[in-house]
Design an enzyme around this catalytic site. Structure first.
Site, mmCIF file in Angstrom:
data_model
loop_
_atom_site.group_PDB
_atom_site.id
_atom_site.type_symbol
_atom_site.label_atom_id
_atom_site.label_comp_id
_atom_site.label_asym_id
_atom_site.label_seq_id
_atom_site.Cartn_x
_atom_site.Cartn_y
_atom_site.Cartn_z
ATOM 1 N N HIS A 216 16.034 59.520 36.458
ATOM 2 C CA HIS A 216 16.904 58.423 36.023
ATOM 3 C C HIS A 216 16.325 57.671 34.830
ATOM 4 O O HIS A 216 17.037 56.922 34.175
ATOM 5 C CB HIS A 216 17.235 57.506 37.210
ATOM 6 C CG HIS A 216 18.301 58.096 38.069
ATOM 7 N ND1 HIS A 216 19.355 57.378 38.579
ATOM 8 C CD2 HIS A 216 18.498 59.363 38.483
ATOM 9 C CE1 HIS A 216 20.146 58.184 39.269
ATOM 10 N NE2 HIS A 216 19.630 59.385 39.235
ATOM 11 N N SER A 220 19.698 63.085 32.727
ATOM 12 C CA SER A 220 19.769 64.520 33.003
ATOM 13 C C SER A 220 19.862 65.328 31.726
ATOM 14 O O SER A 220 20.432 64.877 30.728
ATOM 15 C CB SER A 220 21.006 64.817 33.845
ATOM 16 O OG SER A 220 20.825 64.373 35.152
ATOM 17 N N LYS A 244 32.119 66.474 42.550
ATOM 18 C CA LYS A 244 31.656 67.850 42.290
ATOM 19 C C LYS A 244 30.559 68.241 43.291
ATOM 20 O O LYS A 244 30.519 69.373 43.780
ATOM 21 C CB LYS A 244 31.141 67.950 40.853
ATOM 22 C CG LYS A 244 30.934 69.381 40.416
ATOM 23 C CD LYS A 244 30.898 69.505 38.903
ATOM 24 C CE LYS A 244 30.754 70.937 38.498
ATOM 25 N NZ LYS A 244 31.148 71.201 37.127
ATOM 26 N N ASP A 245 29.642 67.295 43.595
ATOM 27 C CA ASP A 245 28.600 67.580 44.586
ATOM 28 C C ASP A 245 29.220 67.841 45.962
ATOM 29 O O ASP A 245 28.699 68.639 46.744
ATOM 30 C CB ASP A 245 27.608 66.412 44.688
ATOM 31 C CG ASP A 245 26.566 66.440 43.568
ATOM 32 O OD1 ASP A 245 26.455 67.490 42.898
ATOM 33 O OD2 ASP A 245 25.862 65.430 43.362
ATOM 34 N N GLU A 288 7.035 85.088 55.382
ATOM 35 C CA GLU A 288 8.478 84.900 55.260
ATOM 36 C C GLU A 288 8.925 85.357 53.868
ATOM 37 O O GLU A 288 8.126 85.361 52.924
ATOM 38 C CB GLU A 288 8.822 83.423 55.446
ATOM 39 C CG GLU A 288 8.571 82.913 56.861
ATOM 40 C CD GLU A 288 9.777 83.075 57.759
ATOM 41 O OE1 GLU A 288 9.979 84.192 58.271
ATOM 42 O OE2 GLU A 288 10.503 82.102 57.954
HETATM 43 C C1 HEM Z 1 12.297 69.057 47.795
HETATM 44 C C2 HEM Z 1 12.585 69.628 46.672
HETATM 45 C C3 HEM Z 1 13.420 69.039 45.575
HETATM 46 C C4 HEM Z 1 14.403 68.109 45.644
HETATM 47 C C5 HEM Z 1 14.954 67.435 46.904
HETATM 48 C C6 HEM Z 1 14.875 67.881 44.302
HETATM 49 C C7 HEM Z 1 15.870 66.987 43.974
HETATM 50 C C8 HEM Z 1 16.408 66.846 42.703
HETATM 51 C C9 HEM Z 1 17.588 66.086 42.392
HETATM 52 C C10 HEM Z 1 18.426 65.293 43.393
HETATM 53 C C11 HEM Z 1 17.820 66.231 41.065
HETATM 54 C C12 HEM Z 1 19.013 65.660 40.289
HETATM 55 C C13 HEM Z 1 20.220 66.586 40.454
HETATM 56 C C14 HEM Z 1 20.084 67.895 39.739
HETATM 57 O O1 HEM Z 1 19.809 67.891 38.518
HETATM 58 O O2 HEM Z 1 20.201 68.951 40.390
HETATM 59 C C15 HEM Z 1 16.769 67.032 40.501
HETATM 60 C C16 HEM Z 1 16.617 67.355 39.165
HETATM 61 C C17 HEM Z 1 15.591 68.105 38.664
HETATM 62 N N1 HEM Z 1 14.628 68.796 39.390
HETATM 63 FE FE1 HEM Z 1 14.384 68.733 41.398
HETATM 64 N N2 HEM Z 1 14.162 68.654 43.429
HETATM 65 C C18 HEM Z 1 13.264 69.389 44.166
HETATM 66 C C19 HEM Z 1 12.382 70.331 43.685
HETATM 67 C C20 HEM Z 1 12.218 70.656 42.353
HETATM 68 C C21 HEM Z 1 11.356 71.683 41.860
HETATM 69 C C22 HEM Z 1 10.521 72.591 42.742
HETATM 70 C C23 HEM Z 1 11.450 71.661 40.500
HETATM 71 C C24 HEM Z 1 10.740 72.499 39.478
HETATM 72 C C25 HEM Z 1 9.658 73.157 39.629
HETATM 73 C C26 HEM Z 1 12.396 70.633 40.128
HETATM 74 C C27 HEM Z 1 12.760 70.293 38.842
HETATM 75 C C28 HEM Z 1 13.813 69.458 38.511
HETATM 76 C C29 HEM Z 1 14.251 69.183 37.153
HETATM 77 C C30 HEM Z 1 13.615 69.686 35.855
HETATM 78 C C31 HEM Z 1 15.363 68.336 37.252
HETATM 79 C C32 HEM Z 1 16.199 67.760 36.104
HETATM 80 C C33 HEM Z 1 17.286 68.726 35.795
HETATM 81 C C34 HEM Z 1 18.137 68.384 34.628
HETATM 82 O O3 HEM Z 1 18.372 67.228 34.364
HETATM 83 O O4 HEM Z 1 18.556 69.336 33.987
HETATM 84 N N3 HEM Z 1 12.854 70.049 41.282
HETATM 85 N N4 HEM Z 1 15.933 67.416 41.537
#
Ligand code: HEM
Length: 428
Positions: A216, A220, A244-245, A288
């Site tokens: 935030h 994004s 959409k979600d 797994e």
């Molecule tokens: C428990 C695991 C995770 C949760 C709950 C989580 C949750 C979220 C949420 C809610 C968002 C915003 C919505 C979206 O863009 O899809 C987000 C964005 C993002 N996440 Fe995660 N995430 C997790 C793991 C990861 C991992 C493992 C990576 C990378 C190695 C990652 C990288 C990113 C990035 C780069 C964004 C920004 C995407 C954009 O704006 O294009 N996340 N994440």
């Protein structure tokens, strides 16, 4: 009133709370009006889905723990009791068990999205790095959870994986004894794994919070990978992306339900229905499915220490990805070479997964080695690809490709919603 936050909410109860603890203002700012790029595709659902999956895992896990016995003599039987005697215990367990696999499906797609559209690049490096930390925490949590039913694969998997730390020079054996809580995998090991398996999801929850705060702050990314330039490039998060979600959530719940009710053992290893037996090693010790590619990398390197380093290195390299990629363009849509590399990486991960599921003999040894070299070659090549690649021309802005043609041509797209066409940007 002095010191109180000014709240605009109409409902008096909400206003009373919000002026003292502005949670409603915060939610409305961050999830109501929050300006979000208007061109998200369904890949942007996966972060929200992963968050929901985390909550489901915590809720089902807490209830499972009420009926689980963390001792070497009681663990297996307590899981059988949950499946047969506890009211809806079978449902709790099958949701929790398959939820782990669902989590990794969601997270692998989430990581692929981030890599494909260049979401790891400046200014989102810390957002990306908190994500990689989440991946490591998830893997540790899943691994420890898999030990808890105390079946054959739980016991022998724990033995193989904890023994890997023994390869570390000087402190290796000390770490292994610390993990075991003794001189072999046994009661104390199960106890500490249970304790940590209960704790880690809450730490994951905290890191997800930091992950979302970082998101935030930077805002994004989007499928075009270009910056938001004006108000016309964004829409408020609610109702556009809450809607959409919700679509993504319906599909996710449907798939999850189909697995839980129709194919609940699709992801599991049959050997884990046999109670742990310290005197009988199973024919195959396999982790797994979601850990198979890394297991293949471990076994493809002939030296134990080098194998352990390559296995951990294959994940840790993600931390430096933002600095390995030197291209100024984010989205693979405009990077012809990088796009091919991304699909090759996915194919390579599938190959490694297949190798990891099979005995390291015959052709599998060669396949594993080629797959490992290709995996690291992807990261080694990134700086050079960034310098050599000729990216395709980027669009002027997110809204430009969907605006009507300017006088004299260019642009294109269908009719705009009422009100949008009258904004000054368009007349420019
Ligand atoms: C428990 C695991 C995770 C949760 C709950 C989580 C949750 C979220 C949420 C809610 C968002 C915003 C919505 C979206 O863009 O899809 C987000 C964005 C993002 N996440 Fe995660 N995430 C997790 C793991 C990861 C991992 C493992 C990576 C990378 C190695 C990652 C990288 C990113 C990035 C780069 C964004 C920004 C995407 C954009 O704006 O294009 N996340 N994440």
């Amino acid at each position: 009133m002095a010191g109180l936050h000014t709240s605009d909410f109409k409902n008096p109860v909400v206003r009373w709370i919000d002026s003292r603890l502005p949670l409603f203002t915060l939610m409305s700012k961050e999830y109501g009006q929050f300006p979000t790029p208007k061109n998200f595709n369904y890949f942007w659902n996966f972060g929200a889905l992963a968050t929901i999956n985390l909550l489901i895992m915590i809720a089902t896990g807490v209830f499972l723990a009420m009926n689980y016995t963390p001792t070497a003599t009681g663990a297996f039987d307590s899981v059988q009791r949950i499946m047969r005697d506890v009211n809806y215990g079978w449902l709790l367990r099958l949701v929790h068990m398959n939820g782990a696999s669902m989590f990794f499906i969601l997270i692998y797609v989430h990581i692929f999205r981030g890599m494909y559209y260049g979401s790891y690049k400046a200014p989102r490096e810390l957002l990306w790095m908190t994500g990689v930390a989440l991946l490591l925490l998830l893997m540790a949590t899943a691994f420890m959870g898999y030990v808890l039913p105390w079946g054959q694969m739980s016991y022998w998997g724990a033995t193989v994986i904890t023994n890997l730390f023994g390869a570390i020079p000087l402190v290796g054996q000390w770490i292994v004894t610390l993990l075991w809580g003794g001189f072999a995998v046994g009661d104390p090991t199960l106890n500490r794994f249970f304790s940590l398996h209960y704790l880690l999801p809450f730490i994951i929850f905290g890191v997800v919070f930091l992950h979302v705060v970082a998101l935030h702050i930077t805002g994004s990314n989007n499928p075009l990978g270009i910056e938001v330039k004006s108000e016309q490039d964004t829409v408020p998060f609610h109702p556009y992306y809450t809607a959409k979600d919700s679509v993504g959530m319906c599909v996710y719940f449907l798939v999850f339900a189909l697995i839980v009710f129709l194919r609940p053992y699709i992801f599991s290893e049959v050997d884990n229905n046999i109670p742990a037996n310290v005197l009988q090693t199973p024919n195959e010790i396999v982790p797994e499915w979601y850990l198979l590619p890394y297991y293949a990398i471990l076994r493809s390197v002939p030296d134990k220490l080098a194998g352990v380093c390559c296995m951990f290195g294959s994940i840790l390299v993600l931390f430096v990805l933002p600095w390995l990629d030197t291209s100024p363009v984010r989205s693979a849509r405009f990077r012809p070479i990088y796009r091919i590399m991304m699909f090759a990486l996915v194919a390579d991960m599938v190959l490694l997964g297949h190798v990891g599921a099979n005995r390291p003999e015959g052709l599998f040894i060669l396949e594993g080695r080629i797959g490992t070299v290709l995996y690291f070659a992807f990261y080694a090549a990134l700086p050079f690809v960034g310098w050599l690649e000729r990216p395709l021309p980027l669009p002027e802005s997110i809204s430009r490709p969907v605006l009507p043609p300017r006088s004299g041509g260019g642009g294109g797209g269908g009719p705009l919603p009422a009100g949008v066409a009258a904004k000054p940007m368009e007349k420019a």
